[in-house]
Design an enzyme around this catalytic site. Structure first.
Site, PDB file in Angstrom:
ATOM      1  N   GLU A 226       0.853  -1.191   0.000  1.00  0.00           N
ATOM      2  CA  GLU A 226       0.000   0.000   0.000  1.00  0.00           C
ATOM      3  C   GLU A 226       0.891   1.243   0.000  1.00  0.00           C
ATOM      4  OE1 GLU A 226      -3.102   0.172   2.994  1.00  0.00           O
ATOM      5  OE2 GLU A 226      -3.442   2.302   2.648  1.00  0.00           O
ATOM      6  N   ARG A 304      -7.028   3.353  13.471  1.00  0.00           N
ATOM      7  CA  ARG A 304      -7.961   2.237  13.275  1.00  0.00           C
ATOM      8  C   ARG A 304      -7.967   1.317  14.503  1.00  0.00           C
ATOM      9  NH1 ARG A 304     -11.316  -0.226   9.452  1.00  0.00           N
ATOM     10  NH2 ARG A 304     -10.872   1.221   7.767  1.00  0.00           N
ATOM     11  N   GLU A 707     -10.682  -7.784   4.692  1.00  0.00           N
ATOM     12  CA  GLU A 707      -9.991  -7.813   5.978  1.00  0.00           C
ATOM     13  C   GLU A 707     -10.765  -8.434   7.146  1.00  0.00           C
ATOM     14  OE1 GLU A 707      -9.309  -3.534   5.241  1.00  0.00           O
ATOM     15  OE2 GLU A 707      -7.397  -3.872   6.232  1.00  0.00           O
TER      16      GLU A 707
END
Ligand code: MTE
Ligand code: HPA
Ligand code: MOS
Length: 763
Positions: A226, A304, A707
């Site tokens: 990413e 997160r 995920e």
């Protein structure tokens, strides 16, 4: 129902970057990196490398024409270290040669004088020294002090979770090809083509329009590409720019393992307060994240973790504090779950420890506190279309949990050296990039005059089947045969300003964008068809299986005729569309808002057997009920749940990233880094997708899949722990992952190990 790519894959004709035929005269680059975890570069010696036959150049920080900077969220990461190194594996110089062997040999001959500085490797040590990536972040709901005063039971503890190597089959790689006017075409194995484009442009001091990034597919990314694909692309680009030749850089496996970051290890403190009936009234946690030497995506990952501090439980009083700690290790990065698993592991551990203290089944606490529609998350979002309780109840009923438990009890009564455990693992995961502006995508679709269709989006295919899903969506809208539709490579000249394919949002965002683009073309085709059929309006025109229908009656007009006529009438057969997730917003300062479009939920029941003589174990079964909305592709979604589960079990059980006390990775090969193989995977996996759960916020009422199922693997940890406790009743154990066989052995043979340690001390 096969995947879009599967026949090419099994025939070996799918092209990965290293399989592409490079332009004639393409040179090969190799990286020379720091062997010291922290220090000042006093000297860098390249003469021996330059003397190797075939070597064309050795490049260092001085050769960078633009900025020596690859940091995304923070500008704190050099492409090539110029006066100081911060971790072992940090790139310092680049060797370019005619072939791999020459380049590798020359890279080994580069030497450095580095005067060492004090180094730190654990997050708590870094925190004590004030070595932080950024100031701590706090999420809170209700009144934490007041909350604990109403609790009957308060339990505190420490939770450790380890790193995880991505182990994508295709290592990091890139090829840069010089083009007219100093522009470059970059082939990159990246989840984020625009990240690569921006970094390369910055390093070369060029506008982004001179850099074209093209991605066919990845041999896996799992978050590792990413943000961390850009360094290798930028190095190849730097060399190509300097030497005016194509340059390819492919990291060998061991170098990839040494140089790139992994899942963040966390060390956390928790305090949980409950009523005697199991209601959780307060939860406080502090997470120390091991960020490594630079920010990379750590701040977003840290956030997160906070978003998942309470998993899917409603807790009225919460205070969650997260600290990103800077250490002298490779910068850790995105890995499937993106900090969510680390947060969820802590709340599950807290529930487990509370249950142990109260002498009850953790299941009772889990069940009692599951959120329902209308409940508020600590970040202010209200649960909606929230199916966690449904999956929980369905799993318990469908798989007959009471029977599973009584069988386990019975087994444990009849066995001395083997014990079984069972654990239930509810999962709730927020779907959207937590960085709100990233929740956008676009698509460009062309229908050619022969009726064939080319689809462009920002989505990167990395094995997760996003192409199959987009293919399905476009085919459903256009009504042509599936064979006519081709998903083109992901290319920054065709699709600009792409968000990385990440956050499980690939199919959501790009599926919507492709749907909008296909619909635009479809509407134009309907108009043309109505004209050809002499109808007053196009309202009742549809296309199914390449036949144009008027109301429900087939006409003689076919897809290819319609396309050809539309072209003759000078109607555009191309459309570009943009999609931005509606309704989401988030105030980073207040830490409140509606960051997620929706949540994915599910429940797993995990059964394990531990051999209490050897410390080995088997994952007997994992039985799941999972909310997928209306699946975009049943087989692909099943594969994603199974794959994520295996990866989650690996993280929680056998995979262990170990650095020595000098900061050198000692698990840098598959002989020392254990990944779950066929024996370590669950023997029996059953998955049911929750029925009648359409998701109004997903394309064709689907839910994202990539995920969330990874976190079912956390159940394996507690299941094994339960088996150990059946062998060692009344004892308590630290919550430290992974639950490797070595650790299990130490737990089951406590006295023996204590005795051995004592003897060792005496020696
Ligand atoms: N599945 C495969 N086979 N390979 C991968 O690299 N990456 C995972 C997941 N599943 C991955 C995968 C991660 S980390 C994410 S965020 C999602 O896929 C991204 O793809 P999607 O958004 O299209 O689901
Ligand atoms: N997931 C993955 N990548 C991201 C996110 C996220 O939530 N936010 C920013 N980058
Ligand atoms: Mo996935 S960790 O969001 O690439």
């Amino acid at each position: 129902m096969k995947n879009y790519d599967s026949s090419q894959h099994v025939q070996g004709t799918s092209l990965f970057l290293d399989d592409m035929t490079p332009p004639e005269g393409t040179l090969v680059a190799f990286v020379a990196y720091s062997k010291v975890a922290h220090g000042k570069i006093e000297g860098l010696y390249t003469a021996a490398a330059l003397g190797v036959k075939g070597v064309k150049a050795v490049l260092t920080a001085k050769d960078i024409p633009g900025e020596n900077q690859i940091g995304g969220i923070l500008k704190d990461e050099e492409l090539l270290a110029h006066d100081k190194v911060d971790f072992i594996g940090q790139p310092v110089a680049l060797v370019i040669a005619e072939n791999k062997l020459q380049a590798a040999k020359a890279a080994r001959l580069i030497t450095m004088d580095i005067s060492p500085l004090p180094a730190v490797f654990t997050p708590r040590e870094a925190y004590a020294l004030g070595s932080l990536i950024m100031p701590p972040k706090i999420f809170s709901l209700g009144d934490i002090v007041e909350g604990f005063t109403t609790a009957d039971v308060i339990v505190e503890g420490v939770v450790e979770s380890g790193g995880q190597e991505h182990l994508y089959l295709e290592t990091q790689c890139a090829m840069a090809v010089p083009s007219e006017g100093g522009s470059l075409k970059i082939f990159s194995s990246t989840q984020g083509p625009t990240v690569v484009q921006r970094v390369v442009a910055g390093v070369l001091g060029m506008p982004m329009h001179k850099i074209e990034v093209d991605v066919t597919r990845l041999g896996g990314g799992f978050g590792g590409k990413e943000d961390q694909a850009s360094a290798w692309a930028a190095l190849a680009a730097l060399a190509a720019w300097k030497l005016k030749k194509s340059v390819k850089l492919v990291l060998p496996r061991q170098e990839d393992m040494r140089m790139t970051g992994k899942r963040h290890p966390y060390s956390s403190d928790f305090k949980i307060g409950l009523k005697i009936d199991g209601t959780i009234v307060a939860f406080e946690a502090t997470y120390y994240q091991n960020a490594g030497a630079s920010a990379d995506l750590s701040p977003a990952i840290l956030e997160r973790t906070l978003f998942h501090a309470t998993n899917g439980y409603y807790i009225p009083n919460v205070k969650a504090t997260a600290v990103s700690c800077k250490t002298n290790l490779p910068p850790n990065t995105a890995f499937r779950g993106f900090g969510g698993p680390q947060g969820i592991f802590v709340i599950e551990a807290a529930i487990y420890k509370a249950a142990e203290e109260m002498g009850i089944d953790p299941l009772l606490i889990q069940e009692k506190n599951l959120m329902k529609d209308g409940d508020e998350f600590p970040y202010g979002q209200i649960a909606e279309y929230f199916n966690l309780r449904k999956t929980f109840e369905r799993a318990c009923e469908l798989y007959n949990l009471p029977e599973i438990k009584s069988k386990v009890k019975q087994f444990n009564r009849g066995q001395i050296l083997r014990k079984k455990g069972v654990a239930v693992m509810p999962v709730c995961f927020g779907i959207s990039f937590t960085t709100t502006f990233l929740n956008q995508a676009s698509s460009l679709i062309h229908v050619y005059t022969d009726g064939s269709v080319s689809v462009n989006t920002a989505a990167i295919e990395m094995g997760q089947g996003v192409n199959a899903k987009i293919h399905n969506i476009v085919q459903k809208v256009l009504g042509c045969h599936p064979e006519r539709i081709r998903i083109d490579t992901t290319n920054t000249s065709r699709i600009a300003n792409t968000s990385a394919t990440a956050a499980s949002k690939g199919a959501d965002l790009n599926g919507f964008a492709a749907k909008h683009a296909a619909e635009a073309i479809y509407e134009r085709l309907k108009k043309v068809a109505a004209g050809l059929l002499g109808l007053a309006e196009e309202k009742n025109v549809t296309i199914k299986s390449e036949i144009v229908y008027n109301a429900d009656s087939p006409t003689t007009l076919t897809w290819t005729e319609l396309i050809s006529k539309a072209y003759m009438q000078r109607v555009s057969l191309s459309a570009h569309a943009h999609h931005a997730t509606p309704l989401i917003h988030y105030d980073k300062v207040a830490a409140k808002g509606r960051p997620f479009a929706y949540h994915v939920t599910g429940t797993a029941i995990v059964e394990t057997t531990v051999d209490c003589l050897r410390g080995t174990y088997k994952i007997d079964s994992v039985k799941i009920v999972h909310d997928i909305g209306e699946s975009l592709h049943h087989m692909v979604d099943l594969g994603q749940v199974e794959g994520a589960l295996a990866q989650g079990i690996g993280w929680m059980t056998v995979e262990e990233v170990i650095y020595n006390n000098q900061g050198r990775l000692i698990t840098d090969a598959l002989s020392t880094y254990k990944v779950p193989d066929i024996h370590a995977a669950a023997q029996d996996v059953q998955i049911e997708f929750l029925e009648n759960a359409p998701n109004p916020y997903g394309p064709l009422k689907s839910k994202a899949v990539g995920e969330p199922p990874l976190m079912y693997g956390i159940g394996a940890y507690f299941s094994i722990m339960n088996a150990i406790k059946a062998f060692r009743p009344g004892e308590t154990f630290p919550i430290t992952a992974p639950m490797s066989p070595e650790r299990v052995l130490r737990y089951v043979c406590r006295e023996e190990f204590a005795e051995m340690e004592q003897k060792e001390l005496q020696l």
